[in-house]
Design an enzyme around this catalytic site. Structure first.
Site, PDB file in Angstrom:
ATOM      1  N   HIS A   1      -3.621   4.773   4.464  1.00 55.11           N
ATOM      2  CA  HIS A   1      -4.814   3.924   4.516  1.00 55.11           C
ATOM      3  C   HIS A   1      -6.006   4.686   3.947  1.00 55.11           C
ATOM      4  CE1 HIS A   1      -7.951   1.268   6.004  1.00 55.11           C
ATOM      5  NE2 HIS A   1      -8.496   2.282   6.636  1.00 55.11           N
TER       6      HIS A   1
ATOM      7  N   TYR B   1       4.328   5.748  11.112  1.00 54.22           N
ATOM      8  CA  TYR B   1       4.606   4.357  11.502  1.00 54.22           C
ATOM      9  C   TYR B   1       5.492   3.580  10.536  1.00 54.22           C
ATOM     10  CZ  TYR B   1       0.337   3.972   8.641  1.00 54.22           C
ATOM     11  OH  TYR B   1      -0.597   4.098   7.653  1.00 54.22           O
TER      12      TYR B   1
ATOM     13  N   ARG C   1       0.860  -1.187   0.000  1.00 60.57           N
ATOM     14  CA  ARG C   1       0.000   0.000   0.000  1.00 60.57           C
ATOM     15  C   ARG C   1       0.892   1.231   0.000  1.00 60.57           C
ATOM     16  NH1 ARG C   1      -2.465   0.979   5.397  1.00 60.57           N
ATOM     17  NH2 ARG C   1      -0.998   2.706   5.446  1.00 60.57           N
TER      18      ARG C   1
END
Lengths: 453, 410
Positions: free
Chosen positions: B312, B321, B308
């Protein structure tokens, strides 16, 4: 000393059974653990063992006898030197072996209350037949499965075993394993599969062994079945029925006894039926299966074995959202549904002896709810008591009370009283279980309160 | 027994966190063309190796190699490139639109375009996808009008789902795209049920369940595999492993299992692991699984290994992160670039044509956007009628909803 052998009960709700076969004969010596006989009910077969050693003195009930009541003496055991002929035996079931309060044992027949003449469900002069709720449900499903090949049944134990409560008797034989499907033990899983099958063009009937187990499937029922027609902009809905026993039976404690009527009733997108009589079980189930929306069909284990008059009509259906007046009266309106009707009708009978005429309304479906019938009745009686087994906070009765307050406040001569179960998880012990449920006496007391007499 | 010790809680950790240098040396990538292609009818027990490797077709030079190559015509490859480019352009415009306040929320597909775009081309009309968040490529590849996708994202008057769903929760029965579920994974077991319905009715169609790596932890995933394994309906169960469930790396859901694909083995399902950034590999695997379904050989589980590359959603900043450079370091590359290289290598495409195509695609997206915005966006223009708020709760509107609708003036 001679002892009587009594017809055993396979479960707390068993009332009678068939003495299928004797495996001993008079004069045989038996030891503890020897199999004496085979007992059958419509739910299961059981081998019946000797508890103590002794001699089979006399067999009182022939093998093959049907309808032997639980606790009826079926044989006499004697010790060596005794004769069975010396012993007086009654053929009646033994009272002392019954549960500690005979009132809690369900009556074999419905309490006697005449349906009001206004009942529109079947034409006057219709032939009636006696049927149990169990048979009525089975017939309803079988008729709809014959009528529409997209209707199928799935759940745990529904096929080979014919249902944990024997509701699906004969369905596997008639419709085969593609339409009567035994599933793995995952309520969440098979509810989800059935929701998907409904989107895929079938009309599934999902049996939960009890609605307590449906809690695991709530996400599929509420978030998918109830909401997808809306969320997809009207493209895909879930025409299906979730059914199974709901509420307390006997001795099954906190995780098998909850009444979910109020939970499901809250959800837009669902329809909720909770019938009392066998004719309503039949007519409403047929309506539920034909409905284009997901329907929650809340049954009751204690009612399964109860016999009612069912109209002998081809394709008998009952519309949703139409209450049935079981008893007309002017003094108070008692509103109930499902097994709550038992308390309502018993209370009405006893109140009549005191000169209080209660009108008893059976809602039959909770969503849609026939609030018009409630309001009409309350405008006549000016008083209302609601009866249900579920818990008090957020109960069906509390919703009914709010409707009455908004629509018939000026007609009320007393506050509405909600008779409900006690606000505790269901305990197992028989005395506590009885106390935890609503009782007929509580309904009578509530009526005395609202009628001030 | 060896010495007894206190139990320790084992919490899986990603190999790298922000500030570290991206390192994917732990991700084993086989050479393109290396993985065998069994006959779709082969016993699943004999192909367990396929869950532990990665099916790849395009090599570093852009050549299609090995037994999984050659599933697509030249025209289909060019169309596939255009679909992926369209999805990327659409994402870019919708991300901007979200930042401009024209919608509240958006989820992009960056880096994952090949999976849904290629998969859809293996299906036919009547088949049904039960998608999750990053499968808008299914709609684009099936010819769904882009302006309708935008109408949904803008929740305007022409929104096909009538202002009832979060942006990107598209739904089109006609295009084989079920509704999207915000409580994750419910669609997975529904896909199995839908396929069971097809099997019960004897209809020649199949369904496809889609799930992310993170939500394989849901019980719906396991329920789906149980039912798929027991009743063997025509269903394909896709797992898009894009490495990240918001900030949670895939190891949290996977635990000690070798791969997500290997989860199928306990259920006796054939399981493939596929390079999700390789349009040809995705299509070849999809076609293989579709053949199994059409021959009534049962379900197939496929894990797509991808990354990805974006956040998100628009509510997420992945820099918190994972290292910013991680996407660029992802060893399976960019699906669009890889297919473009392949087409150039085959003599079907050129840098010039690509630049021209990018401009054309963007023009098309902008035209659709103008059309949608002329109707309305989240806070302006023509929005859904309150009249429709009361529709579709039930198949027929009950009287109390008619009453409520009248009370609000409609």
């Amino acid at each position: 000393m001679a002892t009587e052998i009594l017809m055993p009960a396979l479960s707390p709700t068993m009332e009678e059974g068939t003495l299928a076969k004797w495996l001993v004969k008079e004069g045989d010596t038996v030891s503890s653990g020897d199999i004496l006989a085979e007992i059958e009910t419509d739910k299961a077969t059981m081998e019946f063992e000797a508890v103590d050693e002794g001699i089979v003195g006399k067999i009182l009930i022939e093998e093959g006898t049907e309808g032997v009541k639980v606790n009826t003496p079926i044989a006499v055991m004697v010790e060596e030197g005794e004769s069975a002929d010396d012993i007086e035996v009654s053929s009646a079931p033994k009272e002392e072996a019954k549960p500690d309060n005979p009132e809690e044992k369900p009556a074999a027949e419905a309490p006697k209350s005449k349906p009001a003449d206004t009942s529109p469900d079947w034409p006057e002069g219709t032939e009636m037949k006696k049927q149990t709720v169990r048979e009525a449900l089975r017939d309803a499903m079988a008729e709809e499965m014959r009528r529409d090949e997209d209707v199928y049944l799935m759940g745990e134990e529904v096929a080979e075993y014919q249902g944990a409560y024997k509701i699906s008797q004969g369905l596997l034989d008639e419709f085969g394993p593609k339409r009567v499907i035994d599933t793995p033990i995952t309520e969440h899983g098979f509810a989800g599969v059935a929701v998907g099958a409904a989107f895929g063009g079938l009309k599934p009937i999902v049996e939960f062994m009890t609605f307590n187990f449906a809690m695991q499937a709530m996400d599929q029922i509420i978030n998918s079945a109830a909401k997808t027609l809306y969320m997809s902009g009207g493209q895909m809905g879930a025409p299906m029925v979730f059914r199974g026993p709901n509420g307390a039976a006997a001795r099954v404690a906190a995780q098998h006894s909850q009444d979910y009527a109020a939970w499901f009733m809250q959800i837009p997108g669902l329809k909720v039926a909770m019938p009392y009589s066998a004719s309503d079980y039949k007519g409403l189930m047929k309506t539920a299966i034909r409905d284009a929306n997901p329907v929650i069909f809340l049954e009751n284990e204690i009612l399964y074995g109860r016999t009612f008059e069912v109209p002998d009509i081809d394709d008998y259906t009952v519309p949703f959202g139409k209450a049935r007046i079981w008893r007309e009266g002017d003094d108070v309106t008692i509103v109930s549904f499902g097994i709550g009707m038992q308390y309502a009708l018993e209370a009405a009978d006893k109140l009549a002896e005191d000169g209080i005429n209660a009108e008893v309304l059976d809602l039959r479906t909770l969503r849609p709810m026939d609030t018009d019938a409630i309001i009409r009745s309350v405008k006549k009686t000016n008083r209302c008591v609601t009866v249900e087994e579920g818990w008090p906070q957020g109960s069906v009765g509390s919703y009914i009370s709010s409707v009455i307050m908004q629509e018939a406040f000026d007609y009320l001569d007393a506050p509405v009283i909600n008779c409900t179960g006690k606000d505790v998880p269901m305990p197992y012990a028989a005395n506590l279980e009885k106390l935890a449920l609503v009782t007929t006496d509580e309904v009578i007391e509530a009526v005395h309160k609202v009628t001030y007499r | 027994m060896d010495k007894e010790t206190d139990p320790q809680l084992h919490v899986p950790e990603p190999a790298i966190r922000p500030g570290d240098t991206p390192d994917f040396s732990h991700v084993e990538i086989p050479r393109a063309g290396e993985v065998r292609r069994p006959d779709p009818g082969e016993n699943p027990q004999e192909m367990r190796d396929l869950a532990f490797s990665i099916i790849r077709v395009l090599n570093r030079k852009g050549e299609a190699v090995g037994p999984w190559a050659d599933s697509l015509s030249d025209e289909a490859l060019q169309e596939g490139l255009r679909h992926m480019m369209t999805l990327r352009a659409y994402d870019a415009r919708m991300l901007k639109a979200q930042r401009q306040g024209k919608t509240s929320f958006y989820m992009q597909h960056l880096g994952e375009e090949a999976i849904a775009c290629a998969f859809q081309k293996a299906l036919r009309k009547g088949d049904m996808n039960f998608p999750t968040y990053r499968q808008a490529g299914l709609l684009i590849a099936s010819g769904y009008p882009m302006s309708d996708m935008m109408n949904q994202v803008y929740s305007n008057e022409a929104d096909p789902v009538r202002g009832r769903q979060l942006p990107v929760f598209y739904s089109s029965k006609e295009h084989g795209f079920f509704s999207i579920s915000g409580n994750l994974a419910t669609q997975y077991v529904q896909a199995v049920g839908w396929a069971m319905a097809a099997a019960i009715k004897g209809e020649r169609k199949l369904s496809v369940g889609w799930i992310g790596d993170g939500s394989t932890a849901e019980s719906d995933f396991h329920g789906a595999l149980v039912f798929a394994s027991t009743y063997k309906p025509p269903v394909i169960l896709n797992i898009v492993n894009n490495q990240w469930a918001i900030s949670t790396f895939q190891g949290i859901a996977r635990g000690g299992a070798g791969t997500f694909a290997a989860r199928g083995h306990g259920f006796g399902l054939p399981a493939l692991r596929v390079d999700g950034n390789d349009y040809l590999a995705v299509h070849a695997a999809a076609a293989w699984a579709v053949e199994r379904a059409r021959r009534d050989l049962g379900p197939t589980l496929i894990e797509y290994v991808t990354y990805r590359a974006g956040g998100h959603s628009t509510s997420d900043d992945p820099a918190a992160y994972r290292p910013k450079e991680e996407g660029a370091a992802w060893p399976l590359g960019d699906p669009i670039l890889r297919l473009k290289t392949h087409l150039i290598q085959k003599g079907l495409w050129s840098e010039e044509r690509h630049t021209q195509a990018e401009a054309e695609v963007m023009d098309g997206v902008i035209a659709a956007q103008k059309e949608a915005e002329a109707i309305g966006t989240l806070h302006s223009g023509n929005r859904p009628s309150p009249r429709e708020m009361f529709e579709d709760v039930y198949a027929e509107m009950p009287p109390h909803l008619v009453r409520q609708r009248h009370e609000v003036g409609y």
